[in-house]
Design an enzyme around this catalytic site. Structure first.
Site, PDB file in Angstrom:
ATOM      1  N   CYS A 170     -33.342  41.296 -54.535  1.00  0.00           N
ATOM      2  CA  CYS A 170     -32.165  41.020 -53.790  1.00  0.00           C
ATOM      3  C   CYS A 170     -31.875  42.347 -53.310  1.00  0.00           C
ATOM      4  CB  CYS A 170     -31.161  40.992 -55.173  1.00  0.00           C
ATOM      5  SG  CYS A 170     -29.511  41.242 -54.873  1.00  0.00           S
ATOM      6  N   CYS A 176     -28.777  44.403 -54.247  1.00  0.00           N
ATOM      7  CA  CYS A 176     -29.261  45.134 -55.646  1.00  0.00           C
ATOM      8  C   CYS A 176     -29.911  46.372 -55.199  1.00  0.00           C
ATOM      9  CB  CYS A 176     -29.885  44.297 -56.428  1.00  0.00           C
ATOM     10  SG  CYS A 176     -29.223  42.419 -56.832  1.00  0.00           S
TER      11      CYS A 176
END
Length: 146
Positions: free
Chosen positions: A38, A41
């Protein structure tokens, strides 16, 4: 601000120890739902490390890896960047029970197990918000006991 009971969880961390929400009762708990693949992230992780290094006493930080096809990538990813998070291997069910629809999702749970704050997506001020919100919950908890 929210007022919703946090769903219970119990998962193994990278050391094989089981960490449960029940075992953290009495602390303010920040849970970060994320995955190695991600992008947002990855952008948030350095801010979370800043938070972990400066978090107030009485606050626990849990990094919940979810939606990961290959968990063998987690340990090297953390080591490459020097992250010192308490990482739990979550699953789709826990992500769903916390209503995670996108990652990263940060959830802040008060000492009584109630979700008080939620943040979804990358925020360049995430570390500062987490400090402010966890300190706020610690103060409110101290005031309610006096």
């Amino acid at each position: 601000m929210m007022n919703k009971p946090a769903p219970e969880f119990a998962f193994a961390n990278l050391n094989g120890e089981t960490v449960s929400l029940a075992s953290l009762r009495g602390k303010v708990v920040v849970v970060d739902f994320w995955a190695t693949w991600c992008g947002p992230c990855r952008m948030t992780m350095p801010l979370l490390q800043e938070f972990v290094e400066r978090k107030p006493e009485g606050v626990e930080f849990i990094s919940m890896d979810v939606w990961e096809d290959d968990t063998s990538k987690v340990r090297p990813f953390l080591a490459d960047f020097g992250y010192t998070f308490n990482v739990l291997y979550g699953n789709n069910q826990i992500a769903s029970s916390y209503e995670v629809t996108g990652i990263p999702t940060l959830v802040i749970i008060d000492k009584d197990g109630i979700i008080r704050y939620r943040h979804v997506g990358y925020d360049p001020g995430a570390d500062q918000k987490l400090i402010w919100q966890t300190e706020d919950l610690l103060k409110k908890s101290a005031q309610s006991t006096t």
